[in-house]
Design a protein around this motif. Structure first.
Motif, short mmCIF file in Angstrom:
data_model
loop_
_atom_site.label_atom_id
_atom_site.label_comp_id
_atom_site.label_asym_id
_atom_site.label_seq_id
_atom_site.Cartn_x
_atom_site.Cartn_y
_atom_site.Cartn_z
N ALA A 1 -3.70 65.70 -78.68
CA ALA A 1 -3.06 66.75 -78.61
C ALA A 1 -3.11 67.73 -77.43
O ALA A 1 -1.79 68.92 -77.76
N GLN A 2 -4.18 68.49 -77.85
CA GLN A 2 -4.36 69.61 -77.16
C GLN A 2 -4.07 69.86 -75.94
O GLN A 2 -4.20 70.34 -74.72
N ALA A 3 -3.95 68.40 -75.22
CA ALA A 3 -3.36 68.20 -74.16
C ALA A 3 -1.60 68.20 -74.13
O ALA A 3 -1.32 68.33 -72.91
N GLY A 4 -1.46 68.75 -74.47
CA GLY A 4 -0.03 69.00 -75.48
C GLY A 4 1.23 67.68 -76.23
O GLY A 4 2.20 67.49 -75.68
N PHE A 5 0.74 66.61 -75.74
CA PHE A 5 1.22 65.19 -76.18
C PHE A 5 1.19 65.35 -78.10
O PHE A 5 0.68 66.14 -78.74
N GLN A 6 2.50 65.08 -77.96
CA GLN A 6 2.68 64.33 -79.74
C GLN A 6 1.81 62.98 -80.21
O GLN A 6 2.06 62.31 -79.47
N GLN B 1 -6.27 61.62 -67.32
CA GLN B 1 -5.81 62.31 -66.39
C GLN B 1 -5.89 64.52 -67.02
O GLN B 1 -5.97 65.04 -66.73
N GLU B 2 -4.78 63.69 -67.30
CA GLU B 2 -3.76 64.86 -68.48
C GLU B 2 -4.75 65.33 -69.42
O GLU B 2 -4.46 66.57 -70.22
N THR B 3 -5.48 64.50 -70.19
CA THR B 3 -6.27 65.18 -71.29
C THR B 3 -7.61 65.97 -70.75
O THR B 3 -8.54 66.02 -71.35
N GLY B 4 -7.73 66.28 -69.57
CA GLY B 4 -9.30 66.50 -69.01
C GLY B 4 -9.84 65.33 -69.28
O GLY B 4 -11.57 65.76 -68.39
N HIS B 5 -10.01 64.45 -68.97
CA HIS B 5 -11.44 63.65 -68.44
C HIS B 5 -10.83 63.09 -67.59
O HIS B 5 -10.10 63.21 -66.41
N THR B 6 -11.77 62.05 -66.94
CA THR B 6 -11.98 61.81 -65.59
C THR B 6 -11.85 59.83 -66.04
O THR B 6 -12.77 59.60 -67.34
N PRO B 7 -10.95 59.33 -65.17
CA PRO B 7 -10.86 57.84 -65.99
C PRO B 7 -11.94 56.98 -64.22
O PRO B 7 -11.51 57.28 -63.21
N VAL B 8 -12.24 56.37 -64.97
CA VAL B 8 -12.73 55.02 -64.11
C VAL B 8 -12.07 53.90 -64.24
O VAL B 8 -12.05 53.04 -65.14
N LEU B 9 -12.19 52.63 -63.32
CA LEU B 9 -11.07 51.82 -63.08
C LEU B 9 -12.25 50.64 -63.16
O LEU B 9 -13.14 50.64 -62.65
N ALA B 10 -11.93 49.79 -64.53
CA ALA B 10 -13.27 48.40 -64.22
C ALA B 10 -12.24 47.15 -64.74
O ALA B 10 -11.24 46.94 -65.28
N LYS B 11 -12.71 46.24 -63.87
CA LYS B 11 -12.11 45.03 -64.83
C LYS B 11 -12.52 44.42 -66.05
O LYS B 11 -13.45 45.01 -66.52
N ASP B 12 -12.19 43.57 -66.43
CA ASP B 12 -12.06 43.13 -68.28
C ASP B 12 -13.37 42.76 -68.24
O ASP B 12 -13.83 40.93 -68.15
N THR B 13 -14.67 43.31 -67.77
CA THR B 13 -16.18 42.04 -67.91
C THR B 13 -17.01 42.53 -69.04
O THR B 13 -16.85 43.31 -69.35
N PRO B 14 -18.06 41.92 -69.19
CA PRO B 14 -18.98 42.05 -70.18
C PRO B 14 -19.53 43.76 -70.38
O PRO B 14 -20.24 43.81 -69.18
N GLY B 15 -19.32 44.43 -71.05
CA GLY B 15 -20.04 45.96 -70.71
C GLY B 15 -18.67 46.60 -70.29
O GLY B 15 -19.60 48.02 -69.64
N PHE B 16 -17.95 46.15 -69.41
CA PHE B 16 -17.44 47.52 -68.99
C PHE B 16 -18.00 48.01 -67.67
O PHE B 16 -18.39 46.93 -67.31
N ILE B 17 -18.46 49.00 -67.31
CA ILE B 17 -19.19 49.61 -66.27
C ILE B 17 -20.62 49.63 -67.10
O ILE B 17 -21.32 50.30 -67.02
N VAL B 18 -20.33 50.78 -68.03
CA VAL B 18 -21.10 52.20 -68.92
C VAL B 18 -22.01 50.83 -69.70
O VAL B 18 -23.38 51.10 -69.18
N ASN B 19 -21.67 50.51 -69.96
CA ASN B 19 -22.44 49.92 -70.99
C ASN B 19 -23.66 48.95 -69.92
O ASN B 19 -24.07 47.75 -70.65
N HIS B 20 -22.29 48.18 -69.15
CA HIS B 20 -23.20 47.12 -68.41
C HIS B 20 -24.18 47.30 -67.42
O HIS B 20 -25.62 47.14 -67.28
#
Length: 505
Positions: free
Chosen positions: A22-27, A171-190
């Motif tokens: 909502a802060q980023a202007g989305f309904q 990106q429009e929410t002011g956050h940073t996207p990182v792309l990951a394949k569907d694997t256990p734990g994805f990136i950070v938890n892995h």
């Protein structure tokens, strides 16, 4: 283009996602099976915006606009106009599948369905939906407004156009996207597994106690020691993730959990939330190292430093000369000298035997993470404890904190950080994500002092490989086997961030 964002689930994660959207202007349409919980979440978010306005972090105009964008709906059918639905409910595969099946019947075919799961397979969640190509993972971290990284997860059947739209949304929410394949734990938890699992292994081997391990890892650059981190997260959260990743990778030894954590979880020693974990709360853990009170007033014993590694020998020679401690520069140590070895991935006992030293007067120093203000000194089972304490006290006079530990392969920091780098290398080998996204996700998501691949480059990939190979040879434990990604880049003199060139037909 995404205009209307629906959030299902009004808990901490759903509330945070609704706030930044909502802060980023989305309904934003907020739904929870408990409508009262959704209404309370909206009130909490509005209160947060008011506080931000009072602090000058949000203008009155933007505060008012954000409030007007956030609406609670009391039925799933109220989400029919959504362009994107983000699910943030209980971490249960069957429950999530049921929700997505219901959403299938409500939203248009062009609506993207995203799951905020942290440990479940996006592909499995999508499998029961009518259009699995529109299902993806969108994993935010808690607290959502402050944690600026978001994992965008590509399920096995996810359309690449969906991933592109989600990247733009993040990106429009002011956050940073990182792309990951569907694997256990994805990136950070892995990528974060080795920090805690290796620390638990060190504790299990009685190498050092909890506070000393935490002190050493703080000295290596981490904001929290591994046991502080587990207490903050809660073992009821962290241990199931350890077990889930281990099982989903079919008992891969690199991710092996610890019975110490399992037992403490059963005892209810969860950490801060239960008042007791590895430390007792609400008091702050005392991580100040102890300094022996009574030792000889002045150090007079000559110090002999092994020449097995010339760089380590030069580093320690300069340090002890600065501390005005006499050096034995002969090829073999004199009868009364304190012998210092500098192993990488080996224990002191192995060095004693190989170099024919007096075990009673031999200790090891971790030069990989030594500095003028912090040093890890490793005893062997025969080391004169009084001599080690005397060394610790003397160096404290020069403002150098000495952490004494028992004999172990790889000291503490060496083996934990080599394991972190190795897991990151294997993630790169599996193409879980790009090396750059991996480093970025870990720095933003785990607050590590550096990305593991960049850190491996700075410490020396060849030295990391040496530590791993020596630990593997010494223990026979396959958890330490080096990743092919690491081996090949060391062989070719490449950065660990170097991706392979795409093959062209």
């Amino acid at each position: 283009m995404l205009r209307v964002i629906a959030v299902v689930g009004a808990g901490a994660m759903g509330k945070g996602i609704a706030q930044i959207s909502a802060q980023a202007g989305f309904q934003v349409l907020l739904f929870d099976v408990n409508t009262a919980a959704a209404e309370k979440a909206r009130a909490d978010i509005c209160l947060q915006w008011d506080k931000m306005q009072d602090k000058g972090k949000l203008s009155p105009h933007l505060c008012s606009a954000a409030k007007s964008k956030l609406r609670v709906v009391d039925t799933l059918s109220g989400l029919a106009s959504s362009d994107l639905v983000i699910e943030a409910i209980i971490e249960n595969l069957d429950v999530k599948r049921d929700l997505f099946a219901q959403l299938d019947e409500v939203v248009s075919e062009h609506c993207i369905l995203a799951t905020n799961t942290s440990s479940l397979s996006v592909t499995s969640i999508a499998a029961k939906t009518r259009l699995p190509q529109r299902v993806a993972g969108l994993h935010f971290f808690n607290p959502v407004p402050l944690m600026k990284v978001v994992e965008v997860i590509h399920g096995l059947r996810t359309d690449t156009a969906v991933i592109s739209q989600l990247r733009i949304f993040v990106q429009e929410t002011g956050h940073t996207p990182v792309l990951a394949k569907d694997t256990p734990g994805f990136i950070v938890n892995h990528a974060g597994r080795a920090y805690v699992t290796e620390a638990l292994k060190i504790l299990q081997e009685n190498v050092a106690d909890v506070s000393v391990i935490d002190q050493i890892m703080r000295s290596a650059g981490f904001k929290l020691g591994p046991f502080e981190l587990m207490d903050l997260t809660g073992l009821d959260v962290s241990h199931p993730v350890m077990e889930a990743i281990y099982q989903q990778y079919y008992q891969e030894p690199r991710y092996r959990p610890s019975q110490i954590a399992a037992q403490r979880l059963q005892a209810g020693l969860l950490g801060r939330k239960s008042g007791e974990g590895f430390y007792s709360y609400p008091t702050t853990p005392d991580l100040s190292p102890t300094i022996p009170e009574s030792v000889d007033a002045r150090w007079h014993i000559p110090i002999w430093i092994s020449r097995q590694d010339t760089e380590a020998h030069a580093l320690l020679s300069a340090f002890f000369a600065h501390c005005d401690m006499p050096l034995d520069t002969s090829t073999s140590p004199s009868e009364h000298a304190l012998c210092i070895v500098t192993p990488f991935g080996e224990d002191v006992s192995t060095c004693v035997v190989r170099e024919g030293l007096d075990a009673r007067r031999t200790v090891g120093v971790d030069t990989m993470f030594a500095s003028d203000v912090s040093m890890t000194v490793m005893l062997n089972p025969a080391t004169d404890a009084h001599l080690a304490q005397q060394l610790k006290r003397n160096l404290s006079e020069f403002n150098c904190i000495v952490h004494l530990i028992q004999d172990s392969v790889g000291f503490v920091a060496q083996r934990i950080i080599a394991s972190i780098v190795n897991v990151a290398c294997d993630m790169s080998q599996q193409a879980v994500c790009s090396p750059a996204d991996l480093d970025l996700a870990v720095v933003l998501g785990l607050a590590y002092p550096d990305g593991p691949l960049s850190w491996g480059d700075k410490l020396g990939a060849s030295r990391i490989l040496l530590v791993l190979r020596n630990m593997l040879d010494s223990t026979g434990d396959p958890r330490y086997r080096p990743s092919p990604w690491l081996v090949r880049r060391v062989q070719l003199g490449l950065s660990l961030l170097q991706q392979a060139q795409d093959a062209k037909n």
